[in-house]
Design a protein around this motif. Structure first.
Motif, short mmCIF file in Angstrom:
data_model
loop_
_atom_site.label_atom_id
_atom_site.label_comp_id
_atom_site.label_asym_id
_atom_site.label_seq_id
_atom_site.Cartn_x
_atom_site.Cartn_y
_atom_site.Cartn_z
N UNK A 3 10.12 44.09 -33.81
CA UNK A 3 10.16 42.85 -32.96
C UNK A 3 10.30 41.48 -33.55
N UNK A 4 9.22 41.66 -34.55
CA UNK A 4 9.11 40.36 -35.44
C UNK A 4 10.36 39.97 -36.03
N UNK A 5 11.08 40.90 -36.61
CA UNK A 5 12.40 40.51 -37.40
C UNK A 5 13.70 40.34 -36.45
N UNK A 6 13.63 41.04 -35.14
CA UNK A 6 14.71 41.18 -34.33
C UNK A 6 15.36 39.70 -34.37
N UNK A 7 16.67 39.15 -34.44
CA UNK A 7 17.64 38.11 -34.46
C UNK A 7 17.72 37.48 -35.73
N UNK A 8 16.81 37.99 -36.80
CA UNK A 8 17.10 37.35 -37.99
C UNK A 8 18.13 38.30 -38.73
N UNK A 9 18.43 37.77 -39.90
CA UNK A 9 19.56 38.50 -40.40
C UNK A 9 19.47 39.26 -41.97
N UNK A 10 20.12 40.17 -42.24
CA UNK A 10 20.03 40.96 -43.62
C UNK A 10 21.42 40.95 -44.22
N UNK A 11 21.31 40.75 -45.31
CA UNK A 11 22.47 40.71 -46.14
C UNK A 11 23.10 42.29 -46.27
N UNK A 12 24.44 42.41 -45.93
CA UNK A 12 25.19 43.70 -46.23
C UNK A 12 26.71 43.30 -46.88
N UNK A 13 26.61 43.53 -48.26
CA UNK A 13 27.65 43.11 -48.79
C UNK A 13 27.72 41.77 -48.91
N UNK A 14 29.10 41.15 -48.58
CA UNK A 14 29.16 39.61 -48.35
C UNK A 14 28.91 39.25 -47.05
N UNK A 15 28.40 40.23 -46.01
CA UNK A 15 28.40 39.95 -44.61
C UNK A 15 26.68 39.70 -44.30
N UNK A 16 26.43 38.83 -43.33
CA UNK A 16 25.25 39.06 -42.72
C UNK A 16 25.19 39.73 -41.69
N UNK A 17 24.12 40.49 -41.26
CA UNK A 17 24.08 41.46 -40.22
C UNK A 17 22.62 41.07 -39.33
N UNK A 18 22.96 41.02 -38.11
CA UNK A 18 21.69 40.68 -37.16
C UNK A 18 20.85 41.95 -37.06
N UNK A 19 19.55 41.64 -37.40
CA UNK A 19 18.47 42.56 -37.13
C UNK A 19 18.24 42.76 -35.44
N UNK A 20 18.17 44.05 -35.34
CA UNK A 20 17.90 44.50 -34.04
C UNK A 20 16.53 44.98 -33.97
N UNK A 21 15.68 45.04 -32.69
CA UNK A 21 14.57 45.50 -32.45
C UNK A 21 14.75 47.21 -32.37
N UNK A 22 14.18 47.91 -33.30
CA UNK A 22 14.20 49.46 -33.13
C UNK A 22 13.77 49.95 -31.85
N UNK A 23 12.66 49.36 -31.15
CA UNK A 23 12.02 49.77 -30.07
C UNK A 23 13.00 49.86 -28.77
N UNK A 24 14.00 48.72 -28.74
CA UNK A 24 14.94 48.55 -27.66
C UNK A 24 16.34 49.40 -27.82
N UNK A 25 16.49 49.78 -29.25
CA UNK A 25 17.57 50.06 -29.67
C UNK A 25 18.14 51.58 -29.00
#
Ligand code: A2P
Length: 343
Positions: free
Chosen positions: A40-62
């Motif tokens: 939950x702490x990281x949800x809404x942030x971004x991580x890099x995947x290739x040249x894209x940014x992907x939004x981090x989702x909360x595992x608990x509610x996925x």
């Protein structure tokens, strides 16, 4: 059209998860949709995947419905709780934690050593071995096949990245602090890691060995499919950021000279031999392993104290071959399996 896969990375913000994302991208894994999951702490942030940014989702509610392949690296507790849910929803889980490694119905796979084990996965879970065992067996499996290893004696020199992002930060913080005459605070490790070595990895077990040492014992046997191999291990944490090193002595059933072992390893998949008896003619984490894929082997010597003994120095990037790369290589085997079944 070639099939694309919905791939979830659980622990996408962690030291291993981050590299899983870059290895998937570098190796052009057929990703249709990439799902980055963390707490939950990281949800809404971004991580890099290739040249894209992907939004981090909360595992608990996925909701895992529709995920084809899930790469887990968020610790054993998270794997125990969520991996069965992903598998029940139809995903194949490749789990980097130690949660399922000992389970008889979960294959434990090093892709260069026992890829055939992937096929039998009744729970939909495949375990990725411990990083130290992984690199050791990429180098030792060809020797075992040729000459039959009876006993392995190994001392590891393990980098802090194996403990996770907080440990990387701790080594950096302590090092900078000490150079500035600041007092040291140890949070992740029980004692100061900067400018030190710590003979302790994981937790202490009942027999006086640590959990990291015992993983080397029984994971080796499971992966080689040979319960007779004896392993004596000492795990040591060293102030290196990336790359584990191992001083390994093996005793074989049949004599194998250092020259024969070298010739064997020159042909071995995943192995690079760096073995010149001159200054710098050996692999180290900094000069060879860090950020690369191979398992490097050097200092190959006949054991002067034992007729069937052999010494080797094995170095690899623990986050790549030791974790993220092997997980992605397992996923590539799944793709090959689908393609073969579809043909
Ligand atoms: P987060 O960054 O949100 O804490 P490392 O091994 O480098 O410490 O990384 C651990 C990974 O596991 C991180 O991505 C971390 O996410 C994730 N993680 C830790 N706790 C949880 C949790 N309760 N649910 C989901 N992901 C978690």
């Amino acid at each position: 059209m070639d099939r694309k896969y919905k791939v979830a990375v659980v622990g996408a913000t962690g030291a291993v998860g981050e590299v899983m994302l870059s290895v998937l991208s570098e190796r052009k894994f057929p990703v249709g949709e990439l799902v980055a999951l963390a707490s939950e702490r990281s949800a809404g942030g971004h991580v890099a995947f290739g040249n894209r940014e992907v939004v981090v989702q909360d595992l608990a509610t996925f909701d895992p419905t529709g995920v084809d392949i899930a790469l887990f690296s968020a610790g054993g507790d998270i794997s125990r709780q969520y991996a069965p849910k992903f598998a029940a929803a139809g995903a194949v889980v490749i789990d980097n934690s130690s949660a399922f490694r000992r389970d008889e119905d979960v294959p434990l796979v090093v892709t260069e050593v026992n890829p055939e084990a992937i096929v039998r996965r009744p729970r939909g879970i495949i375990a990725n071995p411990n990083c130290s065992t992984m690199q050791m067996l990429v180098a030792l499996a060809p020797i075992h096949r040729k000459a039959g290893i009876e006993r392995i004696n190994v001392a590891t020199y393990q980098s802090v990245s194996g403990t996770g992002r907080r440990a990387l930060e701790e080594l950096g913080r302590q090092t900078a602090g000490l150079l500035n005459f600041q007092p040291v605070e140890a949070e992740v490790y029980p004692v100061q890691i900067a400018f030190n070595v710590i003979p302790h990895g994981g937790d202490f077990t009942d027999n006086g060995y640590t959990s990291e040492e015992m993983k080397l014992v029984w994971e080796t046997r499971k992966i080689l499919g040979d319960e007779s191999v004896r392993v004596n291990a000492t795990v040591v944490r060293v102030p290196v950021f990336y790359g584990h090193s191992e001083a390994v002595n093996v005793e074989t059933r049949e004599h194998l000279s250092a020259a024969e072992a070298r010739a064997l390893l020159l042909q071995a998949p995943g192995v690079e031999v760096v073995d010149e008896p001159v200054a710098g003619g050996y692999p180290t984490p900094v000069t060879h392993a860090s950020g690369t894929d191979a398992v490097y082997v050097g200092r190959i010597r006949d054991d002067l104290s034992h007729p069937n003994g052999l010494n080797l120095w094995i170095v690899s990037d623990n986050i790549r071959k030791g974790a993220a790369l092997n997980a992605v290589q397992i996923a590539e085997r799944l793709v090959a399996e689908h393609q073969a079944n579809a043909a």
